[in-house]
Design a protein around this motif. Structure first.
Motif, PDB file in Angstrom:
ATOM      1  N   ILE A   1      -8.031  -4.336  -5.468  1.00 39.24           N
ATOM      2  CA  ILE A   1      -7.425  -3.045  -5.184  1.00 39.24           C
ATOM      3  C   ILE A   1      -8.439  -2.209  -4.421  1.00 39.24           C
ATOM      4  N   ARG A   2      -7.971  -1.426  -3.480  1.00 42.34           N
ATOM      5  CA  ARG A   2      -8.866  -0.607  -2.667  1.00 42.34           C
ATOM      6  C   ARG A   2      -8.275   0.793  -2.490  1.00 42.34           C
ATOM      7  N   TYR A   3      -9.178   1.778  -2.493  1.00 42.78           N
ATOM      8  CA  TYR A   3      -8.762   3.168  -2.339  1.00 42.78           C
ATOM      9  C   TYR A   3      -9.586   3.813  -1.234  1.00 42.78           C
TER      10      TYR A   3
ATOM     11  N   GLU B   1     -14.110   4.185   1.511  1.00 42.24           N
ATOM     12  CA  GLU B   1     -13.157   3.266   0.892  1.00 42.24           C
ATOM     13  C   GLU B   1     -13.873   2.357  -0.091  1.00 42.24           C
TER      14      GLU B   1
ATOM     15  N   GLU C   1       0.822  -1.212   0.000  1.00 39.56           N
ATOM     16  CA  GLU C   1       0.000   0.000   0.000  1.00 39.56           C
ATOM     17  C   GLU C   1       0.852   1.256   0.000  1.00 39.56           C
TER      18      GLU C   1
ATOM     19  N   HIS D   1      -4.857   9.873   1.601  1.00 37.60           N
ATOM     20  CA  HIS D   1      -5.171   8.933   0.529  1.00 37.60           C
ATOM     21  C   HIS D   1      -4.433   7.621   0.810  1.00 37.60           C
ATOM     22  N   ARG D   2      -5.123   6.507   0.621  1.00 35.32           N
ATOM     23  CA  ARG D   2      -4.477   5.206   0.749  1.00 35.32           C
ATOM     24  C   ARG D   2      -4.924   4.309  -0.399  1.00 35.32           C
ATOM     25  N   ILE D   3      -3.965   3.743  -1.123  1.00 33.36           N
ATOM     26  CA  ILE D   3      -4.274   2.792  -2.172  1.00 33.36           C
ATOM     27  C   ILE D   3      -3.534   1.487  -1.866  1.00 33.36           C
ATOM     28  N   ARG D   4      -4.278   0.379  -1.908  1.00 31.83           N
ATOM     29  CA  ARG D   4      -3.704  -0.904  -1.485  1.00 31.83           C
ATOM     30  C   ARG D   4      -4.032  -2.000  -2.493  1.00 31.83           C
TER      31      ARG D   4
END
Length: 238
Positions: A150-152, A171, A115, A129-132
């Motif tokens: 994928i998750r944002y 999210e 992430e 902001h977090r993208i994983r």
């Protein structure tokens, strides 16, 4: 700055709009009861640029009752800059599926994840902001399955009064194979800074799937430990 105030109120409006849409266009769970989502999370700083994250979650279908799952995640985080970090690691999940009133299936999952986090601050407000990317695998079944998704997450925090703050996030989860839409999560609540390295927040938590939603009370306790300092280890034993 007037622009900062405008952005703050604009972001709050978006979060509350998403919350209203979720209530208006989704159906509730069969029990029509609130579940619970308990989180203990934090980081241990081991180097100027490196830290170890840890997250534990216990989810119940009813308030502190009817076990849903236990989740634990850890890994290593590298501080790319003052505002951004990259984290990679593993996670384990144990869950119960209630197919029938007397038919409970217990499964275990093993995850690999990576992430990227970016946090910006303006006028005492915080926008993160977090993208994983996640690879999830069933590990105790005769027919193991794997899933990549994928998750944002967009998270907003605004001070309210002294150590009390408003917190909200949205999210989105997208599968990389099959049906693209996985779920969407919304949290709206308040928190308090209990100590310099400890804070807690509580509020409404919603998980929206394709055909139903889950409503919960989410309670989170967040800690930060700095192991690069020597003074914590020099305290006399009590």
């Amino acid at each position: 700055m007037e622009l900062s105030k405008f952005l703050s109120y604009w972001l709050c409006s978006i979060v509350f709009a998403c919350f209203s849409i979720q209530l208006g266009y989704t159906q509730n769970s069969e029990e029509n009861e609130y579940g619970s989502w308990l989180v203990l999370c934090g980081t241990a700083k081991v180097h100027e640029d490196w830290s170890i994250p840890a997250v534990g979650i216990i989810r119940h279908h009813q308030m502190l009752d009817k076990y849903g799952f236990f989740f634990f995640r850890t890994g290593a985080s590298y501080k790319i800059s003052k505002a951004s970090t990259f984290t990679g690691g593993v996670a384990l999940l144990n869950s119960n599926s209630y197919l029938e009133p007397n038919d409970v299936v217990n499964t275990n999952q093993f995850w690999l994840y990576g992430e990227y986090n970016l946090q910006t601050e303006f006028n005492d407000n915080s926008l993160a902001h977090r993208i994983r990317l996640e690879n999830r695998r069933l590990i105790n079944t005769e027919a193991p399955k794997a899933n990549n998704r994928i998750r944002y997450r967009l998270q907003y925090v605004r001070p309210i009064y002294k150590d009390v703050y408003f917190k909200a996030f949205d999210e989105l989860f997208l599968n990389l194979k099959g049906n693209a839409y996985g779920e969407n999560r919304v949290f709206i609540g308040i928190g308090k800074q209990l100590a310099p390295n400890l804070k807690a927040d509580i509020g409404y938590f919603n998980r929206r799937f394709k055909n139903y939603r889950e409503d919960m009370v989410r309670l989170s306790l967040n800690f930060n430990i700095d192991l690069t300092k020597d003074d914590w280890a020099l305290q006399p034993n009590k």
